[in-house]
Design a protein around this motif. Sequence first.
Motif, PDB file in Angstrom:
ATOM      1  N   SER A  99       2.461   2.858  -2.223  1.00 30.06           N
ATOM      2  CA  SER A  99       2.311   3.861  -3.274  1.00 30.06           C
ATOM      3  C   SER A  99       1.174   4.822  -2.953  1.00 30.06           C
ATOM      4  O   SER A  99       1.271   5.999  -3.231  1.00 30.06           O
ATOM      5  CB  SER A  99       2.141   3.216  -4.646  1.00 30.06           C
ATOM      6  OG  SER A  99       0.849   2.699  -4.773  1.00 30.06           O
ATOM      7  N   VAL A 100       0.080   4.355  -2.350  1.00 33.83           N
ATOM      8  CA  VAL A 100      -0.963   5.336  -1.994  1.00 33.83           C
ATOM      9  C   VAL A 100      -0.612   6.124  -0.754  1.00 33.83           C
ATOM     10  O   VAL A 100      -0.916   7.310  -0.686  1.00 33.83           O
ATOM     11  CB  VAL A 100      -2.405   4.788  -1.829  1.00 33.83           C
ATOM     12  CG1 VAL A 100      -2.935   4.165  -3.051  1.00 33.83           C
ATOM     13  CG2 VAL A 100      -2.595   3.928  -0.660  1.00 33.83           C
ATOM     14  N   ALA A 132       1.526   9.111  -1.461  1.00 32.33           N
ATOM     15  CA  ALA A 132       0.861  10.241  -2.106  1.00 32.33           C
ATOM     16  C   ALA A 132       0.193  11.165  -1.094  1.00 32.33           C
ATOM     17  O   ALA A 132      -0.140  12.297  -1.418  1.00 32.33           O
ATOM     18  CB  ALA A 132      -0.168   9.731  -3.114  1.00 32.33           C
ATOM     19  N   PHE A 136       0.812  -1.217   0.000  1.00 33.71           N
ATOM     20  CA  PHE A 136       0.000   0.000   0.000  1.00 33.71           C
ATOM     21  C   PHE A 136       0.846   1.267   0.000  1.00 33.71           C
ATOM     22  O   PHE A 136       0.326   2.361   0.027  1.00 33.71           O
ATOM     23  CB  PHE A 136      -0.933   0.007   1.206  1.00 33.71           C
ATOM     24  CG  PHE A 136      -1.932  -1.102   1.182  1.00 33.71           C
ATOM     25  CD1 PHE A 136      -2.948  -1.115   0.228  1.00 33.71           C
ATOM     26  CD2 PHE A 136      -1.865  -2.146   2.079  1.00 33.71           C
ATOM     27  CE1 PHE A 136      -3.875  -2.142   0.182  1.00 33.71           C
ATOM     28  CE2 PHE A 136      -2.787  -3.181   2.044  1.00 33.71           C
ATOM     29  CZ  PHE A 136      -3.784  -3.178   1.089  1.00 33.71           C
TER      30      PHE A 136
END
Lengths: 208, 436
Positions: free
Chosen positions: A81-82, A85, A79
Amino acid sequence: TSGKPSLTGDSDTVSLQSVMLVGDSGVGKTCLLVRFKDGAFLAGSFISTVGIDFRNKVLNVDGVKVKLQIWDTAGQERFRSVTHAYYRDAHALLLLYDVTNRASFDNIQAWLSEIHEYAQQDAVLMLLGNKVDSTQDRVVKREDGEKLAKEYGVPFMETSAKSGLNVDLAFTAIAKELKHRSMKLPNEPKFKLHDYVKKEVRGSGCCR
Amino acid sequence: RAMVFVLSEAGKPIYSRYGNEEALSSTMGVMMALVSFIQSGDNAIRSIYSDDRKLVFVQQGPLVLVSVSRTLQSEQQLRQELLYVYYQILSMLTQVSITRIFERKKNYDLRRLLAGSEKILDRLLNLVESDPGFLLGAVRCLPLPASQRDALGALLQKAITPNLVFSILVAQSQLVTAVQERAVIEECRLEPTDLHLLLNLIGASSAFQAGEIWTPICLPRFNPDGYFYAYISYLDAECTVCLVLLSTDKESFYAVSDCKKRVEEAMRTQGSLQVLSGGLQSPSYSVGQVGVPGYPGELPPAAPVHQRQLSSSPSPELEGPYCSEEEQQRLFDLYHYLHSRIHSTSRPLRLIYHVAEKETLLAWVTSKFELYTCFSPLVTKAGAINVLTKLLRWIKKEEDRLFIRYPPKYSTTPNPGKGTKGGRPDGAENGFFAGL
């Protein structure tokens, strides 16, 4: 993008402040949040969070309403990568490890470098050693946590989502800091997060 | 029930349905030896039959999936189950990243990346074995008057933002309505398989009242290599009605969350939550409602009502002798058997009338529907056909209420003609896997 938090607000309300919970999978981020938000402990089987779970809570800090949006993140690698952000939008970060799990403590350095890479430089950061109710299984000493926190200059406390120890304090301390930062009242003395935490924190009892 | 194992080509355990993978590592070793032995002869192992059990092997890229079963399920159905497991794994990691990981490191321990997902796979397997929708390749939809379903669809159509591609409303795992981006639907449709995987993920991850969830998810039948970002939020305190919004933009949480606020607002004005809880309280339909007494239970239809559209499969509440879980499972096993006969690759059937020990079953497949029914053991063939005709007439009459026939669309890409690129999910290259 009207939902994006901003720092404008009227005199007795601080607008939405985001607090991100990070740390390895299974250290008790969701349990800490549920204890704080609903005063309950999630007993029973482990359900892992997927992605990021956004929840709101309004706190009353010295007569001022502070709206917190708490982001409970999944600790697993898939998770990242989210979560990456959203780091930069976080006003504060609570970094957790599990005192009964050495690896989760050893990974704190990696989490810190991730935070330094992605989060805002001035984001409030606090280190929490969770699950101190499990005295029998403890493998990370309180001194270890203190030492690491000192090294990185971040406030530290030990918590237990199960007993509730220091849970409210962790969020309240963050909320106080965020309130002082966003209101910047001229006559108010500067809020010192480190000192406040040191003064208010409670120990986990006889067994260290 | 079936034992299911997933291992890597190097023989490393990835998942096992029962028991701990470590303890089963020697069993997995034997399985891998079988797979490699056959492979060394330029061949692939498909299945092994012993007196009382079947072993079915599926190899997908670097993953090997094995099922060991003693049930009536056919090899083909077990293979389908294993594919569901494979697709659920893809929904979390994407095909391209799994391939890339094993290209770089043959003995990689994939459990590191799948940590915390065991529950999702366990739940999937339980559903595959108990929900007829998986067998029939259809998603169960909540029976609702067409006007009310349309109103909810229209409401979702209005709450949009750039890069939003699917808006889905679900009530207790039953589909209420699904709206799709126009440019996306031109190329593809939302596959029932993908919807099953998505709903399973939601069911397995939100056992307690959650806030707003934002998570990457791959819909492998749509595109096995890309991620969507799913916004998941319950609209009522009891966590029965769930809104799922899929975007292609990782950073669009706030915009999508705002869409939810608009949906919530409009639903409050229209009193939609009461409508939905009404729909949930009335049983999907009862045999008595159809007006054909004299048979204990049936499992109708399956059916992509219109080709290239979302499927849906209502089935009635099970009554009479099928109230206990064991009896339901036994009935379901019989349906599995009929399904395997109908869909046999060597000798497919269109109609099958099967007299079993305790009941008589009739299954019928046409280009439009797939129907499985069960009668008392005393029924005559003519009697059964008569009931079936009545049932089909009733379903035809109730079609608009029981099925989602024309899923609505919206347009969120500014230039739909050339905008299909915007409608593609995020490439996995952008994810953290690039760094592995």
